[in-house]
Design a protein around this motif. Sequence first.
Motif, PDB file in Angstrom:
ATOM      1  N   UNK A 116       0.861  -1.181   0.000  1.00 41.62           N
ATOM      2  CA  UNK A 116       0.000   0.000   0.000  1.00 41.62           C
ATOM      3  C   UNK A 116       0.899   1.234   0.000  1.00 41.62           C
ATOM      4  N   UNK A 117       0.908   1.953  -1.114  1.00 40.44           N
ATOM      5  CA  UNK A 117       1.700   3.171  -1.225  1.00 40.44           C
ATOM      6  C   UNK A 117       2.945   2.988  -2.068  1.00 40.44           C
ATOM      7  N   UNK A 118       3.044   3.759  -3.157  1.00 43.39           N
ATOM      8  CA  UNK A 118       4.216   3.698  -4.040  1.00 43.39           C
ATOM      9  C   UNK A 118       5.115   4.901  -3.818  1.00 43.39           C
ATOM     10  N   UNK A 119       5.304   5.242  -2.540  1.00 46.20           N
ATOM     11  CA  UNK A 119       6.200   6.340  -2.201  1.00 46.20           C
ATOM     12  C   UNK A 119       7.638   5.884  -2.101  1.00 46.20           C
ATOM     13  N   UNK A 120       8.422   6.566  -1.263  1.00 42.64           N
ATOM     14  CA  UNK A 120       9.845   6.257  -1.176  1.00 42.64           C
ATOM     15  C   UNK A 120      10.092   4.810  -0.779  1.00 42.64           C
ATOM     16  N   UNK A 141      -4.498   5.384  -8.817  1.00 43.42           N
ATOM     17  CA  UNK A 141      -5.855   5.805  -8.510  1.00 43.42           C
ATOM     18  C   UNK A 141      -6.545   4.860  -7.541  1.00 43.42           C
ATOM     19  N   UNK A 142      -5.732   4.056  -6.825  1.00 35.78           N
ATOM     20  CA  UNK A 142      -6.279   3.045  -5.905  1.00 35.78           C
ATOM     21  C   UNK A 142      -6.144   3.528  -4.466  1.00 35.78           C
ATOM     22  N   UNK A 143      -7.264   3.890  -3.873  1.00 37.12           N
ATOM     23  CA  UNK A 143      -7.292   4.395  -2.498  1.00 37.12           C
ATOM     24  C   UNK A 143      -7.598   3.243  -1.544  1.00 37.12           C
ATOM     25  N   UNK A 144      -6.588   2.805  -0.778  1.00 36.39           N
ATOM     26  CA  UNK A 144      -6.789   1.704   0.179  1.00 36.39           C
ATOM     27  C   UNK A 144      -7.765   2.143   1.265  1.00 36.39           C
TER      28      UNK A 144
END
Length: 396
Positions: free
Chosen positions: A9-13, A222-225
Amino acid sequence: MFSSDYVIIGAGLSGTVLATRLSEDPAIVVTVLEAGTTSFHDDNTDIPGKFFDNIGAPGKDWSFFSIPQKGLGDRPVFLPRGKNIGGSSLLNFMEYNRASSVEYDSFEKLGSDGWNWKSLVPYFRKANEQAATYGFQFDKDYYGTSGPLQRCVPRYLDQVALPWIESIKSLGVKANPDPNAGDNTGVWITTATLDRNSVRSSAASAYYEPNQSRPNLKIICGAQATRIILSGKDTLVANGVEYLVDGVLHTINATKEVILSAGTYKTPQILELSGIGDPEVLKSFGIEVAVNLPGVGNNLQVDHVTATFTAQLKPGHETFARLADAEFERMQKDLFKATGRGMLAGVPAAFAFLSFKDLDKDGSIANLVADLSLPTTPVSDVHKQWVCDNTVSFLE
């Protein structure tokens, strides 16, 4: 419902790096849920001198605000956080520095065995490639030569930087030739996450972009967990995630692990939406308690509390303020795209990190701290030790 070995969940750092590293094994399928878009290249992102234009930009920044703060006259505080693939590495000012070795060693002192400066340096080196600009020579014991994240000294230094450094030195603050070698105190020029062409190097461009064609690596944008799916009674297991795309609820099953890396603000929110947190908070929102964990969402210590001031310079100094002139900015943009140089190749680069002793010359404040009769905890003991350590910075 469909399945993946790992669901991140989350494609951040962190999420981008984890997804890239895990998918090096072609037998493992990795799926990342990212609330933002796939866009991580445009002029405002790639050109270093345009960094301020990303803060608060719709589609790039979550643009969070705190609740009103009593200590600030009930003013809410703006809390920018990156939203696309690459997360806040698309918003940050690209300075790339390290803490002092004693600060990393405190991880181990506080109970995290094996987490110390000596054990972490190889991973610091593995993560980046250091480009030698301005003839700087970097110690290979501390700097990588083949990592994905690019680093260099910015190719533009504003005209105030070097005189400012001399001014700080005149106050008795040491010049530090290498703040990344275990002691970051003193005054110095930073390295930045820029490639050899002066383009921003982000988690997206460094890790995901070169590997996006892997068949076993998928990012759903565009996928909000909305919650982590938990199963079990005595021992709960995270085995899937519910998420929204264009208002439609979807479910993905994780056959190995769910990894939550949604950042400082979204991670605790998703935990709470999943029933993990303080029961009183969860019940007030009608959320069934799965795990009683009162610390979730509490005790956030926001760093980089900033006090700014503006000084008028004598004539003859050219600063970033000139970029307010549209024609000058256009000329600088053309220069940057042709050569990777010019004012838009610059980021804030001159820093002074001051130890407690720099602020407390006669030691009187340190003596007061030592005499404070505060509740003793392992963390407070470490903080007191840092007051007397000249390699730990207290003011940037």
